[in-house]
Design a protein around this motif. Structure first.
Motif, mmCIF file in Angstrom:
data_model
loop_
_atom_site.group_PDB
_atom_site.id
_atom_site.type_symbol
_atom_site.label_atom_id
_atom_site.label_comp_id
_atom_site.label_asym_id
_atom_site.label_seq_id
_atom_site.Cartn_x
_atom_site.Cartn_y
_atom_site.Cartn_z
ATOM 1 N N ARG A 1 0.833 -1.208 0.000
ATOM 2 C CA ARG A 1 0.000 0.000 0.000
ATOM 3 C C ARG A 1 0.867 1.256 0.000
ATOM 4 N NH1 ARG A 1 -5.239 0.549 3.682
ATOM 5 N NH2 ARG A 1 -5.897 -0.939 2.100
ATOM 6 N N GLU A 2 1.953 1.249 0.766
ATOM 7 C CA GLU A 2 2.853 2.409 0.806
ATOM 8 C C GLU A 2 3.528 2.639 -0.545
ATOM 9 O OE1 GLU A 2 5.210 2.960 4.768
ATOM 10 O OE2 GLU A 2 4.908 0.804 4.451
ATOM 11 N N LEU A 3 3.806 1.559 -1.258
ATOM 12 C CA LEU A 3 4.510 1.664 -2.543
ATOM 13 C C LEU A 3 3.562 1.766 -3.739
ATOM 14 C CD1 LEU A 3 7.339 -0.942 -1.898
ATOM 15 C CD2 LEU A 3 7.496 1.548 -1.815
ATOM 16 N N ASN A 4 2.266 1.764 -3.476
ATOM 17 C CA ASN A 4 1.285 1.847 -4.556
ATOM 18 C C ASN A 4 1.509 3.104 -5.393
ATOM 19 O OD1 ASN A 4 -0.988 1.172 -6.110
ATOM 20 N ND2 ASN A 4 -2.358 2.298 -4.752
ATOM 21 N N ASN A 5 1.610 2.925 -6.704
ATOM 22 C CA ASN A 5 1.809 4.019 -7.668
ATOM 23 C C ASN A 5 3.104 4.796 -7.453
ATOM 24 O OD1 ASN A 5 -0.551 3.573 -9.211
ATOM 25 N ND2 ASN A 5 -1.748 4.543 -7.589
ATOM 26 N N THR A 6 4.105 4.133 -6.893
ATOM 27 C CA THR A 6 5.424 4.733 -6.694
ATOM 28 C C THR A 6 6.396 4.086 -7.665
ATOM 29 O OG1 THR A 6 4.975 5.055 -4.345
ATOM 30 C CG2 THR A 6 7.269 5.109 -5.010
ATOM 31 N N GLN A 7 7.252 4.893 -8.271
ATOM 32 C CA GLN A 7 8.247 4.346 -9.196
ATOM 33 C C GLN A 7 9.376 3.710 -8.398
ATOM 34 O OE1 GLN A 7 9.353 6.590 -12.729
ATOM 35 N NE2 GLN A 7 11.488 6.159 -12.295
ATOM 36 N N LEU A 8 9.614 2.426 -8.649
ATOM 37 C CA LEU A 8 10.689 1.689 -7.997
ATOM 38 C C LEU A 8 11.814 1.497 -9.015
ATOM 39 C CD1 LEU A 8 8.482 -1.114 -6.378
ATOM 40 C CD2 LEU A 8 9.006 1.149 -5.468
ATOM 41 N N ASN A 9 12.997 1.987 -8.702
ATOM 42 C CA ASN A 9 14.129 1.887 -9.626
ATOM 43 C C ASN A 9 14.793 0.528 -9.469
ATOM 44 O OD1 ASN A 9 13.851 4.566 -10.626
ATOM 45 N ND2 ASN A 9 14.688 5.288 -8.696
ATOM 46 N N LEU A 10 14.752 -0.279 -10.524
ATOM 47 C CA LEU A 10 15.275 -1.637 -10.482
ATOM 48 C C LEU A 10 16.704 -1.755 -10.993
ATOM 49 C CD1 LEU A 10 12.202 -3.663 -11.843
ATOM 50 C CD2 LEU A 10 12.767 -3.103 -9.476
ATOM 51 N N PHE A 11 17.018 -1.036 -12.074
ATOM 52 C CA PHE A 11 18.302 -1.244 -12.739
ATOM 53 C C PHE A 11 18.807 0.063 -13.318
ATOM 54 C CE2 PHE A 11 20.613 -1.993 -16.728
ATOM 55 C CZ PHE A 11 21.639 -2.811 -16.290
ATOM 56 N N SER A 12 20.113 0.251 -13.183
ATOM 57 C CA SER A 12 20.781 1.378 -13.817
ATOM 58 C C SER A 12 22.148 0.882 -14.280
ATOM 59 C CB SER A 12 20.935 2.531 -12.820
ATOM 60 O OG SER A 12 21.561 3.622 -13.433
ATOM 61 N N GLY A 13 22.440 1.047 -15.541
ATOM 62 C CA GLY A 13 23.703 0.565 -16.084
ATOM 63 C C GLY A 13 23.604 0.421 -17.583
ATOM 64 N N LYS A 14 24.080 -0.705 -18.103
ATOM 65 C CA LYS A 14 24.006 -0.953 -19.546
ATOM 66 C C LYS A 14 23.590 -2.404 -19.756
ATOM 67 C CE LYS A 14 26.425 -0.408 -23.880
ATOM 68 N NZ LYS A 14 27.663 -0.008 -24.557
ATOM 69 N N LEU A 15 22.323 -2.594 -20.081
ATOM 70 C CA LEU A 15 21.796 -3.923 -20.372
ATOM 71 C C LEU A 15 21.841 -4.094 -21.889
ATOM 72 C CD1 LEU A 15 20.465 -6.494 -19.230
ATOM 73 C CD2 LEU A 15 18.257 -5.365 -19.540
ATOM 74 N N PRO A 16 22.754 -4.932 -22.394
ATOM 75 C CA PRO A 16 22.916 -5.042 -23.854
ATOM 76 C C PRO A 16 21.769 -5.821 -24.494
ATOM 77 C CG PRO A 16 24.320 -6.630 -22.760
ATOM 78 C CD PRO A 16 23.662 -5.815 -21.668
ATOM 79 N N LYS A 17 21.768 -5.807 -25.791
ATOM 80 C CA LYS A 17 20.804 -6.605 -26.556
ATOM 81 C C LYS A 17 20.896 -8.057 -26.102
ATOM 82 C CE LYS A 17 19.585 -7.734 -31.327
ATOM 83 N NZ LYS A 17 19.835 -7.435 -32.736
ATOM 84 N N ASN A 18 19.741 -8.657 -25.828
ATOM 85 C CA ASN A 18 19.606 -10.029 -25.335
ATOM 86 C C ASN A 18 20.094 -10.227 -23.902
ATOM 87 O OD1 ASN A 18 18.398 -11.059 -27.721
ATOM 88 N ND2 ASN A 18 20.415 -11.142 -28.670
ATOM 89 N N GLY A 19 20.472 -9.154 -23.220
ATOM 90 C CA GLY A 19 20.838 -9.244 -21.805
ATOM 91 C C GLY A 19 19.582 -9.300 -20.943
ATOM 92 N N ALA A 20 19.684 -9.919 -19.756
ATOM 93 C CA ALA A 20 18.530 -10.055 -18.869
ATOM 94 C C ALA A 20 18.930 -9.765 -17.431
ATOM 95 C CB ALA A 20 17.934 -11.453 -18.973
ATOM 96 N N VAL A 21 17.972 -9.277 -16.658
ATOM 97 C CA VAL A 21 18.143 -9.106 -15.221
ATOM 98 C C VAL A 21 17.131 -10.000 -14.512
ATOM 99 C CG1 VAL A 21 19.032 -6.745 -15.358
ATOM 100 C CG2 VAL A 21 16.591 -7.110 -15.075
ATOM 101 N N GLU A 22 17.524 -10.484 -13.341
ATOM 102 C CA GLU A 22 16.639 -11.291 -12.505
ATOM 103 C C GLU A 22 16.190 -10.430 -11.328
ATOM 104 O OE1 GLU A 22 16.847 -15.551 -10.191
ATOM 105 O OE2 GLU A 22 18.591 -14.232 -10.115
ATOM 106 N N VAL A 23 14.888 -10.380 -11.096
ATOM 107 C CA VAL A 23 14.332 -9.605 -9.987
ATOM 108 C C VAL A 23 13.730 -10.598 -8.992
ATOM 109 C CG1 VAL A 23 12.682 -7.825 -9.305
ATOM 110 C CG2 VAL A 23 13.821 -7.683 -11.540
ATOM 111 N N THR A 24 14.116 -10.468 -7.716
ATOM 112 C CA THR A 24 13.602 -11.331 -6.659
ATOM 113 C C THR A 24 13.037 -10.447 -5.556
ATOM 114 O OG1 THR A 24 15.351 -12.920 -7.137
ATOM 115 C CG2 THR A 24 14.155 -13.214 -5.078
ATOM 116 N N MET A 25 11.782 -10.690 -5.221
ATOM 117 C CA MET A 25 11.108 -9.891 -4.201
ATOM 118 C C MET A 25 10.405 -10.851 -3.237
ATOM 119 S SD MET A 25 8.572 -6.600 -4.912
ATOM 120 C CE MET A 25 7.863 -7.403 -6.320
ATOM 121 N N THR A 26 10.732 -10.748 -1.954
ATOM 122 C CA THR A 26 10.080 -11.570 -0.944
ATOM 123 C C THR A 26 9.079 -10.708 -0.189
ATOM 124 O OG1 THR A 26 12.026 -12.973 -0.725
ATOM 125 C CG2 THR A 26 10.428 -13.041 1.079
ATOM 126 N N ILE A 27 7.834 -11.176 -0.172
ATOM 127 C CA ILE A 27 6.728 -10.459 0.477
ATOM 128 C C ILE A 27 6.253 -11.288 1.666
ATOM 129 C CG2 ILE A 27 4.415 -9.486 0.151
ATOM 130 C CD1 ILE A 27 6.296 -8.172 -1.747
#
Length: 198
Positions: free
Chosen positions: A147-173
């Motif tokens: 509820r606190e994070l509702n409609n808030t922009q969460l910054n996940l990645f900053s850098g250089k993700l090349p073509k066909n590169g992937a990031v893994e996001v893990t969130m424990t609730i």
């Protein structure tokens, strides 16, 4: 006199013919056709397991949570476009619903019978992003409820993700151990809007 005129006329014609046929002109033509400008595609995809990526895909569904119980959400984001991605952010859009009529225990404490309360008790315990073997913990979001994070922009990645590169996001609730009868039979619908920028 006629003869002088005819000879003069013939001389002028010979002179003009000499000028026309005696002078050469070089010429050439160069062409440039079908020139164009075009752009490539800027595209990210989402996946539950990193095998196949989609534009729109359900990542999780957890039911019958108990107070204190934790669930881990894992998903992958891939750069499927032609350009490197420099930032990835996510906005959570959380909608709380009462799932049917109030239970006997809930009716005693729930003073908003048309609106659910569950997202107030769903708290981020851990939040990590892994890229190229490096894991970054997003501590600034830990301990906050959905509820606190509702409609808030969460910054996940900053850098250089090349073509066909992937990031893994893990969130424990975790459903907070403080969750009470007011959130019984409630549902929290969570839409994730993920935005990548060049």
């Amino acid at each position: 006199m006629k003869r002088v005129f005819v000879v003069g006329l013939v001389a002028v014609l010979v002179f003009l013919a000499g000028v026309k046929f005696g002078v050469s002109y070089f010429s050439d033509v160069a062409k440039s056709e079908n020139n164009e400008f075009s752009t490539g595609e800027f595209d990210i995809g989402i996946s539950r397991d990193g095998s196949r990526y989609y534009d729109d895909y359900r990542i999780f569904e957890f039911g019958n949570l108990l107070p204190g119980e934790e669930k881990t959400i894992r998903f992958y984001l891939k750069n499927r476009g032609d350009y490197p991605v420099s930032t990835i952010s996510m906005v959570l859009n959380v909608t709380d619903l009462e799932d049917g009529s109030l239970s006997k225990a809930e009716v005693l404490v729930d003073n908003t019978p048309d609106v659910g309360e569950l997202s107030r008790y769903l708290v981020i315990k851990d939040f990590r992003v892994t890229f190229n073997g490096t894991t970054v913990t997003l501590d600034r979001y830990k301990g906050k409820s959905l509820r606190e994070l509702n409609n808030t922009q969460l910054n996940l990645f900053s850098g250089k993700l090349p073509k066909n590169g992937a990031v893994e996001v893990t969130m424990t609730i975790q459903l907070s151990s403080d969750a009470g009868n007011d959130c019984q039979t409630d549902t929290s619908k969570v839409a994730m809007l993920i935005t990548a920028s060049q």
